[in-house]
Design a protein around this motif. Sequence first.
Motif, PDB file in Angstrom:
ATOM      1  N   ASN A  95       0.492  -1.181  -0.151  1.00 54.41           N
ATOM      2  CA  ASN A  95      -0.277  -0.292  -0.367  1.00 54.41           C
ATOM      3  C   ASN A  95       1.139   1.184  -0.629  1.00 54.41           C
ATOM      4  O   ASN A  95       1.785   1.440   0.835  1.00 54.41           O
ATOM      5  CB  ASN A  95      -0.851  -0.157   0.847  1.00 54.41           C
ATOM      6  N   PHE A  96       0.202   1.970  -0.997  1.00 53.92           N
ATOM      7  CA  PHE A  96       1.320   3.134  -0.615  1.00 53.92           C
ATOM      8  C   PHE A  96       0.156   4.704  -0.234  1.00 53.92           C
ATOM      9  O   PHE A  96       1.063   5.049   0.284  1.00 53.92           O
ATOM     10  CB  PHE A  96       2.046   4.169  -2.535  1.00 53.92           C
ATOM     11  N   THR A  97      -0.543   4.314  -0.499  1.00 53.33           N
ATOM     12  CA  THR A  97      -1.567   4.987  -0.446  1.00 53.33           C
ATOM     13  C   THR A  97      -2.791   4.342  -0.314  1.00 53.33           C
ATOM     14  O   THR A  97      -3.107   2.960  -0.162  1.00 53.33           O
ATOM     15  CB  THR A  97      -2.230   6.845  -1.024  1.00 53.33           C
ATOM     16  N   ARG A  98      -4.321   4.658   0.635  1.00 56.13           N
ATOM     17  CA  ARG A  98      -5.131   4.191   1.243  1.00 56.13           C
ATOM     18  C   ARG A  98      -5.646   3.966  -0.271  1.00 56.13           C
ATOM     19  O   ARG A  98      -6.561   2.578  -0.224  1.00 56.13           O
ATOM     20  CB  ARG A  98      -6.375   4.592   1.880  1.00 56.13           C
ATOM     21  N   GLU A  99      -5.590   4.042  -1.162  1.00 57.49           N
ATOM     22  CA  GLU A  99      -5.894   4.154  -2.703  1.00 57.49           C
ATOM     23  C   GLU A  99      -5.203   3.512  -3.766  1.00 57.49           C
ATOM     24  O   GLU A  99      -5.599   2.852  -4.032  1.00 57.49           O
ATOM     25  CB  GLU A  99      -6.774   5.218  -3.278  1.00 57.49           C
ATOM     26  N   TYR A 139      -5.803   1.198  -8.404  1.00 60.06           N
ATOM     27  CA  TYR A 139      -6.605   2.550  -7.964  1.00 60.06           C
ATOM     28  C   TYR A 139      -7.921   2.030  -7.245  1.00 60.06           C
ATOM     29  O   TYR A 139      -8.876   2.290  -8.416  1.00 60.06           O
ATOM     30  CB  TYR A 139      -5.649   3.493  -8.630  1.00 60.06           C
TER      31      TYR A 139
END
Length: 176
Positions: A95-99, A139
């Motif tokens: 996970n880089f971000t939540r999305e 994404y």
Amino acid sequence: MKKMALAGLLLAAMGGASAQVYVGGGFGPSHVNIDCPAILGKCDTSDTGYKVYGGYKLNPSVALEVAYVDFGKAKFTGGSFATDGFLINAAFRHNFTRELNGVARLGVATLDTKLSANVLGRSQTDSGTKIYVGLGAEYALQKNLKVTVGADFTSAEFQGDSGAVRLFSLGAQYDF
């Protein structure tokens, strides 16, 4: 047809666990890296390919996947080489971000490479199993729906020779 039945059976078997099963697909430019001898004439080794896959999440970071992939055709004067088959792999997510997730895949590819020669009026198929590697990103548009991009790499065999095949794809994934 046997291949499609096997993939359907595997996906149905995985379907019992909710929130851990996902399906997806993608399409895009593909390349079948064959050396075209002068006798074959002009070669076009680029085409459009696609893949469909299903997976089962063992945990948020690791999943097992099965896929059917069509790497397209390398066309030459009077015929073509077509490569398709099945992938079985582990998918590792970060996970880089939540999305946004990054995905790395490692497994095996069992591919059929078919030579169709119009001039000779014949076709011949050869099969082989090779290492498969994939990279991608997902994404999340919604909780269960993701847009995906991916790059799939392996090699195909034909009569003892092997050549790299690849697919760059844009697609979607749905998590149940």
